[in-house]
Structure formats: C-alpha cells, structure tokens
Design a protein around this motif. Structure first.
Motif, PDB file in Angstrom:
ATOM      1  N   ASP A  33      -3.649  -0.157  -0.211  1.00 27.72           N
ATOM      2  CA  ASP A  33      -3.504  -0.886  -1.286  1.00 27.72           C
ATOM      3  C   ASP A  33      -4.870  -0.900  -2.012  1.00 27.72           C
ATOM      4  O   ASP A  33      -4.755  -1.070  -3.165  1.00 27.72           O
ATOM      5  N   TYR A  34      -5.975  -1.524  -1.449  1.00 30.47           N
ATOM      6  CA  TYR A  34      -7.245  -1.370  -2.261  1.00 30.47           C
ATOM      7  C   TYR A  34      -7.285  -0.004  -3.026  1.00 30.47           C
ATOM      8  O   TYR A  34      -7.722  -0.255  -4.206  1.00 30.47           O
ATOM      9  N   LEU A  35      -7.286   0.955  -2.378  1.00 32.36           N
ATOM     10  CA  LEU A  35      -7.458   2.113  -3.102  1.00 32.36           C
ATOM     11  C   LEU A  35      -6.629   2.195  -4.181  1.00 32.36           C
ATOM     12  O   LEU A  35      -6.985   3.087  -5.168  1.00 32.36           O
ATOM     13  N   LYS A  36      -5.328   2.136  -3.940  1.00 26.93           N
ATOM     14  CA  LYS A  36      -4.196   2.353  -5.095  1.00 26.93           C
ATOM     15  C   LYS A  36      -4.709   1.621  -6.180  1.00 26.93           C
ATOM     16  O   LYS A  36      -4.332   2.063  -7.394  1.00 26.93           O
ATOM     17  N   ALA A  37      -5.279   0.463  -6.159  1.00 24.84           N
ATOM     18  CA  ALA A  37      -5.703  -0.346  -7.030  1.00 24.84           C
ATOM     19  C   ALA A  37      -6.897  -0.042  -7.792  1.00 24.84           C
ATOM     20  O   ALA A  37      -7.201  -0.843  -8.716  1.00 24.84           O
ATOM     21  N   GLY A  38      -7.465   0.908  -7.277  1.00 23.42           N
ATOM     22  CA  GLY A  38      -9.016   1.322  -8.062  1.00 23.42           C
ATOM     23  C   GLY A  38      -9.996   0.718  -7.446  1.00 23.42           C
ATOM     24  O   GLY A  38     -11.000   1.245  -7.937  1.00 23.42           O
ATOM     25  N   SER A  40     -12.932   0.356  -4.499  1.00 26.79           N
ATOM     26  CA  SER A  40     -13.663   1.389  -3.795  1.00 26.79           C
ATOM     27  C   SER A  40     -13.598   0.795  -2.225  1.00 26.79           C
ATOM     28  O   SER A  40     -13.307  -0.217  -1.721  1.00 26.79           O
ATOM     29  N   ILE A  41     -13.850   2.032  -1.435  1.00 26.93           N
ATOM     30  CA  ILE A  41     -14.134   1.690   0.047  1.00 26.93           C
ATOM     31  C   ILE A  41     -15.125   0.325   0.241  1.00 26.93           C
ATOM     32  O   ILE A  41     -14.792  -0.501   1.215  1.00 26.93           O
ATOM     33  N   ASP A  42     -16.243   0.505  -0.347  1.00 33.74           N
ATOM     34  CA  ASP A  42     -17.158  -0.805  -0.223  1.00 33.74           C
ATOM     35  C   ASP A  42     -16.638  -2.099  -0.457  1.00 33.74           C
ATOM     36  O   ASP A  42     -16.937  -3.102   0.265  1.00 33.74           O
ATOM     37  N   ASP A  43     -15.589  -2.226  -1.621  1.00 31.59           N
ATOM     38  CA  ASP A  43     -14.977  -3.316  -1.998  1.00 31.59           C
ATOM     39  C   ASP A  43     -14.114  -3.727  -0.550  1.00 31.59           C
ATOM     40  O   ASP A  43     -14.224  -4.936  -0.372  1.00 31.59           O
ATOM     41  N   PHE A  44     -13.403  -2.938  -0.386  1.00 35.31           N
ATOM     42  CA  PHE A  44     -12.637  -3.018   1.013  1.00 35.31           C
ATOM     43  C   PHE A  44     -13.267  -3.445   2.088  1.00 35.31           C
ATOM     44  O   PHE A  44     -13.023  -4.674   2.865  1.00 35.31           O
ATOM     45  N   LEU A  45     -14.396  -2.858   2.690  1.00 35.61           N
ATOM     46  CA  LEU A  45     -15.497  -3.123   3.593  1.00 35.61           C
ATOM     47  C   LEU A  45     -15.936  -4.630   3.511  1.00 35.61           C
ATOM     48  O   LEU A  45     -16.246  -5.438   4.209  1.00 35.61           O
ATOM     49  N   ASP A  46     -16.153  -5.039   2.012  1.00 37.60           N
ATOM     50  CA  ASP A  46     -16.643  -6.350   1.899  1.00 37.60           C
ATOM     51  C   ASP A  46     -15.780  -7.425   2.218  1.00 37.60           C
ATOM     52  O   ASP A  46     -16.218  -8.474   2.760  1.00 37.60           O
ATOM     53  N   GLY A  47     -14.480  -7.150   1.762  1.00 40.11           N
ATOM     54  CA  GLY A  47     -13.532  -7.888   2.162  1.00 40.11           C
ATOM     55  C   GLY A  47     -13.135  -8.243   3.362  1.00 40.11           C
ATOM     56  O   GLY A  47     -12.524  -9.134   4.149  1.00 40.11           O
ATOM     57  N   PHE A  48     -13.338  -7.086   4.124  1.00 39.59           N
ATOM     58  CA  PHE A  48     -12.841  -6.946   5.639  1.00 39.59           C
ATOM     59  C   PHE A  48     -13.846  -6.354   6.780  1.00 39.59           C
ATOM     60  O   PHE A  48     -13.911  -5.136   6.904  1.00 39.59           O
ATOM     61  N   PRO A  49     -14.867  -7.345   7.018  1.00 37.40           N
ATOM     62  CA  PRO A  49     -16.128  -6.703   7.607  1.00 37.40           C
ATOM     63  C   PRO A  49     -16.051  -6.390   8.934  1.00 37.40           C
ATOM     64  O   PRO A  49     -16.683  -5.924   9.702  1.00 37.40           O
TER      65      PRO A  49
END
Length: 72
Positions: A33-38, A40-49
C-alpha cells in the motif's frame, strides 16, 4: 508465495492469520500500500521500525523473481 519463510509468516494468533513480516505484526500488504501510494521504502521503515530493510529488499527481490519466472 513466501508463506512461513524468514521473510513472511502467517499464524492465526497474529493479526488473524494475515501474512506479516516475520517477527513483527506488520502486514506485508502495508508495504504494498505504501509503495502503491508513491511512498518510499524509507517512509515505510520510518513508520514500521520493527521491519528491517533487509526484510523489505528480500521480499521485493523474491517477488520480482517469481513474476519474471511466471512471464518466462
């Protein structure tokens, strides 16, 4: 796909059996869902450490290999 692997696990006791990154309660679908919304992997990792970069990269690499093999 990668069910019950070092990357993805699934258990009725964790998130009602939703595939999650192994050792976490983070659904794999959340990354997609994160990637589909544009995002980044870093954004995802920041939200889910609790998810590691290595897990994300391994998932994407394996998914890519399987897609390429399906198309071959």
């Amino acid at each position: 796909m990668l069910k019950d692997s070092p990357i993805i696990s699934r258990s009725p006791e964790i998130m009602s059996g939703t595939p999650v990154f192994t050792g976490t309660r983070v659904p794999v679908q959340t990354l997609l869902d994160y990637l589909k919304a544009g995002e980044s992997i870093d954004d995802f990792l920041d939200g889910f450490p609790t998810v590691t970069r290595e897990q994300v990269i391994a998932l994407l690499e394996e998914a890519g290999k399987r897609l390429i093999n399906m198309a071959a």
